[in-house]
Structures are given as C-alpha cells and as structure tokens.
Design a protein around this motif. Sequence first.
Motif, PDB file in Angstrom:
ATOM      1  N   HIS A 289       0.552  -1.103  -3.242  1.00  0.00           N
ATOM      2  CA  HIS A 289       0.425  -0.401  -4.517  1.00  0.00           C
ATOM      3  C   HIS A 289       0.618  -1.371  -5.669  1.00  0.00           C
ATOM      4  O   HIS A 289       1.596  -2.113  -5.717  1.00  0.00           O
ATOM      5  N   ILE A 290      -0.319  -1.362  -6.636  1.00  0.00           N
ATOM      6  CA  ILE A 290      -0.228  -2.191  -7.838  1.00  0.00           C
ATOM      7  C   ILE A 290      -0.112  -1.263  -9.051  1.00  0.00           C
ATOM      8  O   ILE A 290      -1.097  -0.665  -9.476  1.00  0.00           O
ATOM      9  N   PRO A 291       1.096  -1.094  -9.605  1.00  0.00           N
ATOM     10  CA  PRO A 291       1.236  -0.202 -10.767  1.00  0.00           C
ATOM     11  C   PRO A 291       0.828  -0.882 -12.063  1.00  0.00           C
ATOM     12  O   PRO A 291       1.128  -2.050 -12.289  1.00  0.00           O
ATOM     13  N   TYR A 292       0.115  -0.138 -12.893  1.00  0.00           N
ATOM     14  CA  TYR A 292      -0.263  -0.604 -14.221  1.00  0.00           C
ATOM     15  C   TYR A 292       0.469   0.244 -15.264  1.00  0.00           C
ATOM     16  O   TYR A 292       1.049   1.279 -14.945  1.00  0.00           O
ATOM     17  N   ALA A 293       0.384  -0.191 -16.515  1.00  0.00           N
ATOM     18  CA  ALA A 293       1.049   0.537 -17.598  1.00  0.00           C
ATOM     19  C   ALA A 293       0.108   1.581 -18.173  1.00  0.00           C
ATOM     20  O   ALA A 293      -0.267   1.548 -19.348  1.00  0.00           O
ATOM     21  N   GLY A 294      -0.320   2.526 -17.320  1.00  0.00           N
ATOM     22  CA  GLY A 294      -1.188   3.596 -17.772  1.00  0.00           C
ATOM     23  C   GLY A 294      -2.490   3.651 -17.000  1.00  0.00           C
ATOM     24  O   GLY A 294      -2.897   2.679 -16.336  1.00  0.00           O
ATOM     25  N   GLY A 295      -3.167   4.805 -17.099  1.00  0.00           N
ATOM     26  CA  GLY A 295      -4.399   5.022 -16.361  1.00  0.00           C
ATOM     27  C   GLY A 295      -5.543   4.122 -16.811  1.00  0.00           C
ATOM     28  O   GLY A 295      -6.332   3.644 -15.981  1.00  0.00           O
ATOM     29  N   ALA A 296      -5.657   3.879 -18.120  1.00  0.00           N
ATOM     30  CA  ALA A 296      -6.750   3.042 -18.625  1.00  0.00           C
ATOM     31  C   ALA A 296      -6.648   1.604 -18.124  1.00  0.00           C
ATOM     32  O   ALA A 296      -7.634   1.040 -17.631  1.00  0.00           O
TER      33      ALA A 296
ATOM     34  N   GLN B 105      -9.370  -6.616  -9.682  1.00  0.00           N
ATOM     35  CA  GLN B 105      -7.974  -6.977  -9.430  1.00  0.00           C
ATOM     36  C   GLN B 105      -7.376  -6.133  -8.309  1.00  0.00           C
ATOM     37  O   GLN B 105      -6.442  -6.560  -7.633  1.00  0.00           O
ATOM     38  N   VAL B 106      -7.890  -4.913  -8.151  1.00  0.00           N
ATOM     39  CA  VAL B 106      -7.486  -4.040  -7.050  1.00  0.00           C
ATOM     40  C   VAL B 106      -8.743  -3.520  -6.362  1.00  0.00           C
ATOM     41  O   VAL B 106      -9.840  -3.557  -6.929  1.00  0.00           O
ATOM     42  N   ASP B 107      -8.581  -3.043  -5.143  1.00  0.00           N
ATOM     43  CA  ASP B 107      -9.730  -2.600  -4.353  1.00  0.00           C
ATOM     44  C   ASP B 107     -10.117  -1.150  -4.609  1.00  0.00           C
ATOM     45  O   ASP B 107     -11.296  -0.801  -4.564  1.00  0.00           O
TER      46      ASP B 107
ATOM     47  N   ASN C  34      -5.422  -3.150  -1.483  1.00  0.00           N
ATOM     48  CA  ASN C  34      -4.454  -2.699  -2.479  1.00  0.00           C
ATOM     49  C   ASN C  34      -5.086  -1.634  -3.363  1.00  0.00           C
ATOM     50  O   ASN C  34      -6.303  -1.518  -3.443  1.00  0.00           O
ATOM     51  N   TYR C  35      -4.243  -0.834  -3.977  1.00  0.00           N
ATOM     52  CA  TYR C  35      -4.744   0.214  -4.881  1.00  0.00           C
ATOM     53  C   TYR C  35      -3.923   0.230  -6.151  1.00  0.00           C
ATOM     54  O   TYR C  35      -2.722  -0.054  -6.140  1.00  0.00           O
ATOM     55  N   GLY C  36      -4.594   0.536  -7.237  1.00  0.00           N
ATOM     56  CA  GLY C  36      -3.928   0.575  -8.531  1.00  0.00           C
ATOM     57  C   GLY C  36      -3.612   1.995  -8.956  1.00  0.00           C
ATOM     58  O   GLY C  36      -4.184   2.963  -8.446  1.00  0.00           O
ATOM     59  N   SER C  37      -2.687   2.116  -9.902  1.00  0.00           N
ATOM     60  CA  SER C  37      -2.355   3.432 -10.467  1.00  0.00           C
ATOM     61  C   SER C  37      -1.839   3.241 -11.874  1.00  0.00           C
ATOM     62  O   SER C  37      -1.582   2.109 -12.307  1.00  0.00           O
TER      63      SER C  37
ATOM     64  N   GLY D 290       1.005   3.791 -12.872  1.00  0.00           N
ATOM     65  CA  GLY D 290       2.435   3.494 -12.872  1.00  0.00           C
ATOM     66  C   GLY D 290       3.159   4.177 -11.730  1.00  0.00           C
ATOM     67  O   GLY D 290       2.616   5.088 -11.085  1.00  0.00           O
ATOM     68  N   ASN D 291       4.363   3.730 -11.466  1.00  0.00           N
ATOM     69  CA  ASN D 291       5.160   4.334 -10.408  1.00  0.00           C
ATOM     70  C   ASN D 291       5.415   5.806 -10.703  1.00  0.00           C
ATOM     71  O   ASN D 291       5.866   6.166 -11.788  1.00  0.00           O
ATOM     72  N   GLY D 292       5.101   6.650  -9.732  1.00  0.00           N
ATOM     73  CA  GLY D 292       5.291   8.084  -9.899  1.00  0.00           C
ATOM     74  C   GLY D 292       4.117   8.788 -10.549  1.00  0.00           C
ATOM     75  O   GLY D 292       4.150  10.011 -10.705  1.00  0.00           O
ATOM     76  N   SER D 293       3.076   8.057 -10.929  1.00  0.00           N
ATOM     77  CA  SER D 293       1.896   8.685 -11.517  1.00  0.00           C
ATOM     78  C   SER D 293       1.133   9.445 -10.443  1.00  0.00           C
ATOM     79  O   SER D 293       1.346   9.258  -9.239  1.00  0.00           O
ATOM     80  N   ALA D 294       0.205  10.297 -10.881  1.00  0.00           N
ATOM     81  CA  ALA D 294      -0.577  11.082  -9.926  1.00  0.00           C
ATOM     82  C   ALA D 294      -1.358  10.176  -8.983  1.00  0.00           C
ATOM     83  O   ALA D 294      -1.456  10.446  -7.775  1.00  0.00           O
ATOM     84  N   GLY D 295      -1.903   9.070  -9.524  1.00  0.00           N
ATOM     85  CA  GLY D 295      -2.654   8.148  -8.689  1.00  0.00           C
ATOM     86  C   GLY D 295      -1.790   7.464  -7.650  1.00  0.00           C
ATOM     87  O   GLY D 295      -2.219   7.229  -6.514  1.00  0.00           O
ATOM     88  N   HIS D 296      -0.563   7.119  -8.037  1.00  0.00           N
ATOM     89  CA  HIS D 296       0.372   6.498  -7.096  1.00  0.00           C
ATOM     90  C   HIS D 296       0.715   7.463  -5.969  1.00  0.00           C
ATOM     91  O   HIS D 296       0.660   7.114  -4.781  1.00  0.00           O
ATOM     92  N   LEU D 297       1.043   8.697  -6.326  1.00  0.00           N
ATOM     93  CA  LEU D 297       1.453   9.665  -5.314  1.00  0.00           C
ATOM     94  C   LEU D 297       0.294  10.054  -4.403  1.00  0.00           C
ATOM     95  O   LEU D 297       0.484  10.267  -3.200  1.00  0.00           O
TER      96      LEU D 297
END
Length: 325
Positions: free
Chosen positions: A183-190, A200-202, A156-159, A161-168
């Motif tokens: 995909h595991i979305p978080y509420a912000g990059g930090a 929590q994510v790989d 799994n990978y974190g980002s 949030g949905n649509g963030s640069a990390g997600h895309l």
Amino acid sequence: MNRRLWLQAHAALGCALSFPSLLQAQTRTVKLVVPYPAGGPLDAIARVLADKAKDALGNVIVENRAGAGGNLGADHVAKAAADGNTIVMGAVATHAINPWLYARVPYDPIRDFAPITLVARVPNVLVMNSEAASRLGIGSVKDLVAYARQNPGRLNYGSGGNGSAGHLAGEMFKKQAGISMVHIPYAGGAPAQLGLLAGQVDLNFDNLATASANIRSGKLKALAVTTLQRSSAMPELPTIAESGLPGFAVDTWFGLFAPAQTPADVVARLNDAFVAALNDATVKARFANFMAEPAPTTPQQFGDFVKAELAKYEQVVKASGARIE
C-alpha cells in the motif's frame, strides 16, 4: 344583518389567527449540513437534493462544516435540536469508517442519529495504469489475482491515505483474494490518481466518477467495479464479485440523518420529501453527472444498512492497522 356581520368578523379573526402559523410554515428553514468542504461530489449532490426538496419542505439551505474527516459536521447535527430543522448528509466515512479509524469520535453513529433515507451510492472501480496492465499481461481481476499470487509483494496500490476508502478497499481485496500487495498512501485522492497515471503505483481503487475520464481516454485500464451490481454508467464493466471474489462489495454512499429523538412523524415527513426528490427524473439526471445512483429507502431500511456497514468496516479497519489519533 347582525348575524352576517358577526360571521364576517369571525372569519376575519380566524384568518388573522392562522396567518402567523401559515407564515411560519412558509419561512421555515431546514439546514442540511455537509460535513465536507464545498465543491466536492457530496456537496454538489446535497445541493441538487436541497433544491428539489424545497418544493415540499420550504427553504432548505446547505451549510458546509468540514473538519476531522467529516466528524465535526456530523457531531454538530448529533447535538442539534431534535426538531427536524437540522440534518446532515452523512457518508460511509462518518457513519461506518471513522468510528473505527479515529481514536476518538465525538458521537455514536447509531445512538446519536435518526436515519432518514439513503441518498445515493457511487461505485468505486479497480483501475490499473494501462502501461503496467499491458506489460504484465493483466486484463481482468482473475489475471490480477493470478499474477499477485505468483509474485507476492510485487504489485503496489495507491490510495488517498491511511484509512481512506481506497485503502480499505485494497485491504478487503487482498484478504479475500489471499494475495500480498504494497500500500502506498498519498495525501488525498487527487495525488493518488496522479501517482497512478505517472506509473508510480500499479493500481488503485478509485471513485468511478473521478476515474471515468481517464478510463475512456485509455490512460487507465478498468478491471471491475467494486459494487455487487454493475454500474449503469459503465455497464460493460464486471463486478469484482462476479470476477472470482463472491460477495465483495465496497462503494461510497451518502445518506440523511436527523438528531436522535427526532419525532417519528417529523422523520417520516423528511423521508417523504427527500424520497420524492430522489425519484424525480431531473434529480436522477443530475446525479448521473456524478455517476451517483439514487437509492431511496425507508428510515428502518437505512438504519439497518448503516448498522451492517458499521460492522463490516470494524473488521476491515482493524485488519488494515490504520489509526488516526
């Protein structure tokens, strides 16, 4: 004698008439809108650039107009007077991602702006939790792809949030590599980075400047940068493109835009001033603190670049399924 007095009076009159225009030129203010909160990397870069550009442009002030992922500040400039006095530090989000991510964007990223110059590009980096990388025997992009193909859906990978640069970036990687990851979305990059550090994510696709301290400390295992060229900040890291996924390219970029219909000579004057600032050794050194690489262009080159980025992210955002109403 009369002729000499006449010439002196004529010269004095000329100075008096020209003084207001000289004063106006000296007190002219260019407002550089940053469509994000103060204190972030884009804001800091804008302030460095504004401080240097005032040598050529006069007073240059930075104004933060945050909201809606950068859309509010960008829209403010799109609707400003086309006189070169109000410009925006746009980014990959405001001019390439948001038009496809948001159900409604109040501006057109191409028609409503006059490109001035690309400012800088900041590489993103594919990083793994070091413990997870060691446990799974992953030391390179090729190792990661091989593991993911043999174990679909296990990684799994974190980002941020949905649509963030990390997600895309993750979605582009999955598609090009032909693998499945969760995909595991978080509420912000930090929070996403904290999740990675906590195991929590790989893996994450993170900003190189943000991740660099943890890479150097050994807490994160860097596999590759996401740009086509290696980063001068960490030249030992390969690119994803050279690691088996040709053409893979994702980075964070910033650039200056004026409102559409800004006269060409005004855009050229702004381009000259900011390109000169970007080529200044002091500015380059300060940008390096953020691992940002100055990337000055002509207005035409920048415009072509934005169109290509907009087309690229249309496919990526649609494939991700991300949507903000």
